[in-house]
Design a protein around this motif. Sequence first.
Motif, short mmCIF file in Angstrom:
data_model
loop_
_atom_site.label_atom_id
_atom_site.label_comp_id
_atom_site.label_asym_id
_atom_site.label_seq_id
_atom_site.Cartn_x
_atom_site.Cartn_y
_atom_site.Cartn_z
N GLN A 85 0.83 -1.21 0.00
CA GLN A 85 0.00 0.00 0.00
C GLN A 85 0.87 1.26 0.00
O GLN A 85 0.58 2.23 -0.71
N VAL A 86 1.92 1.25 0.79
CA VAL A 86 2.83 2.40 0.85
C VAL A 86 3.51 2.59 -0.50
O VAL A 86 3.60 3.72 -1.02
N ASN A 87 4.01 1.51 -1.09
CA ASN A 87 4.65 1.59 -2.41
C ASN A 87 3.69 2.20 -3.43
O ASN A 87 4.06 3.08 -4.21
N ARG A 88 2.44 1.71 -3.42
CA ARG A 88 1.44 2.20 -4.37
C ARG A 88 1.14 3.68 -4.15
O ARG A 88 1.10 4.47 -5.10
N ALA A 89 0.95 4.07 -2.88
CA ALA A 89 0.62 5.47 -2.58
C ALA A 89 1.75 6.40 -2.99
O ALA A 89 1.52 7.47 -3.58
N LEU A 90 2.97 6.01 -2.71
CA LEU A 90 4.12 6.85 -3.08
C LEU A 90 4.27 6.92 -4.60
O LEU A 90 4.51 8.00 -5.15
N ALA A 91 4.13 5.80 -5.27
CA ALA A 91 4.27 5.78 -6.73
C ALA A 91 3.19 6.64 -7.39
O ALA A 91 3.48 7.38 -8.34
N ASP A 93 1.93 9.20 -6.20
CA ASP A 93 2.26 10.59 -5.90
C ASP A 93 3.56 11.02 -6.58
O ASP A 93 4.06 12.10 -6.33
N GLY A 94 4.13 10.14 -7.43
CA GLY A 94 5.31 10.51 -8.19
C GLY A 94 6.65 10.23 -7.51
O GLY A 94 7.68 10.72 -7.95
N TRP A 95 6.64 9.42 -6.48
CA TRP A 95 7.87 9.09 -5.77
C TRP A 95 8.53 7.85 -6.37
O TRP A 95 7.85 6.96 -6.88
N THR A 96 9.84 7.79 -6.26
CA THR A 96 10.60 6.58 -6.55
C THR A 96 10.81 5.87 -5.23
O THR A 96 11.32 6.48 -4.28
N VAL A 97 10.41 4.62 -5.16
CA VAL A 97 10.53 3.85 -3.92
C VAL A 97 11.62 2.81 -4.09
O VAL A 97 11.62 2.05 -5.06
N ILE A 98 12.53 2.79 -3.14
CA ILE A 98 13.59 1.79 -3.12
C ILE A 98 13.46 1.01 -1.82
O ILE A 98 13.46 1.60 -0.73
N ARG A 99 13.32 -0.29 -1.95
CA ARG A 99 13.28 -1.16 -0.77
C ARG A 99 14.53 -2.02 -0.81
O ARG A 99 14.79 -2.71 -1.78
N ILE A 100 15.28 -1.95 0.27
CA ILE A 100 16.53 -2.69 0.38
C ILE A 100 16.41 -3.65 1.54
O ILE A 100 16.07 -3.25 2.66
N TRP A 101 16.67 -4.93 1.28
CA TRP A 101 16.61 -5.94 2.33
C TRP A 101 17.87 -5.86 3.18
O TRP A 101 18.96 -5.55 2.67
N ASP A 102 17.74 -6.18 4.44
CA ASP A 102 18.89 -6.16 5.34
C ASP A 102 20.01 -7.09 4.87
O ASP A 102 21.19 -6.74 4.95
#
Length: 122
Positions: A85-91, A93-102
């Motif tokens: 949901q967060v990824n979708r909301a940010l995208a 709104d024009g954001w680039t989302v980067i998720r990095i695993w530990d």
Amino acid sequence: MSRVRSKDTRPELALRKALWAAGVRGWRCHVRSVPGTPDLCWRGRRVAVFVDSAWWHGHPSRWTPGRHPAKWDEKIAANRRRDEQVNRALAEDGWTVIRIWDFELADNLPAAVARVYEAISA
């Protein structure tokens, strides 16, 4: 679970230190006005970075549903839904989302730094 950190975790601090050493600057930490409260964000460039624990966020290599009590399956599933949901909301709104695993940070920190650098340079 109250002892589980949500901010300033070892992987997050390692990424911040590596970004600083690479000359990457300008991020803000845990900006609550941005959906999902990203671990790092560049508001002007609209880039949000999340450092996710493979266990808490249900990476398939670290989490197998059914191996733990049902409450854990529900918790991890809820975390994954929230991430989507967060990824979708940010995208939207024009954001680039980067998720990095530990574990990505532990295995190849320079590659993670390069991903972030590429996103903020675009």
